[in-house]
Design a protein around this motif. Structure first.
Motif, PDB file in Angstrom:
ATOM      1  N   ILE A   1      -7.892   1.704   0.584  1.00 30.35           N
ATOM      2  CA  ILE A   1      -7.096   0.631  -0.022  1.00 30.35           C
ATOM      3  C   ILE A   1      -5.709   1.147  -0.383  1.00 30.35           C
ATOM      4  N   ARG A   2      -5.634   2.381  -0.845  1.00 25.66           N
ATOM      5  CA  ARG A   2      -4.334   2.942  -1.219  1.00 25.66           C
ATOM      6  C   ARG A   2      -3.453   3.126   0.005  1.00 25.66           C
ATOM      7  N   LEU A   3      -4.049   3.287   1.176  1.00 23.46           N
ATOM      8  CA  LEU A   3      -3.266   3.475   2.396  1.00 23.46           C
ATOM      9  C   LEU A   3      -2.674   2.171   2.918  1.00 23.46           C
ATOM     10  N   ILE A   4      -3.227   1.021   2.497  1.00 23.27           N
ATOM     11  CA  ILE A   4      -2.716  -0.274   2.947  1.00 23.27           C
ATOM     12  C   ILE A   4      -1.432  -0.584   2.177  1.00 23.27           C
ATOM     13  N   PRO A   5      -0.330  -0.813   2.895  1.00 26.26           N
ATOM     14  CA  PRO A   5       0.911  -1.128   2.174  1.00 26.26           C
ATOM     15  C   PRO A   5       0.860  -2.551   1.615  1.00 26.26           C
TER      16      PRO A   5
END
Length: 102
Positions: free
Chosen positions: A46-50
């Motif tokens: 989720i943190r990788l999704i901008p």
């Protein structure tokens, strides 16, 4: 009578725990997998999704928090079930020993 020739002589006399059943081994693998998924994989991905805008960012944050809470719930369930199984196997071992001593 079981053959314990593969164990050292001191080990055959000591208290040995009953082995885990196949179902409990499968349970441990599933719980380990779910814990890693909910505590690490989902929040990191989720943190990788901008974020596109603040609403999606809030939604992703809430999903991440929910995932971590589900991960802690899985750890709690895993620990509780493991303790319950250990106590159950220990009780069966005592019954087995008392029958041998009679």
């Amino acid at each position: 009578m079981e053959n314990h020739s593969h164990l050292p002589p001191s080990e055959t006399k000591k208290n040995r725990a009953l082995p885990l059943s196949h179902g409990m081994k499968v349970f441990h693998w599933w719980m380990a997998s779910l814990s890693v998924l909910f505590l690490f994989a989902v929040p990191i991905s989720i943190r990788l999704i901008p974020p596109i805008d603040y609403k999606i960012d809030d939604l992703l944050f809430n999903i991440g928090v929910g995932s971590v809470l589900a991960g802690f719930g899985a750890l709690y369930l895993w620990g509780y079930q493991s303790l319950d199984d250990w106590l159950d196997r220990r009780g069966k071992e005592r019954i087995r020993k008392s029958k041998r001593n009679q």
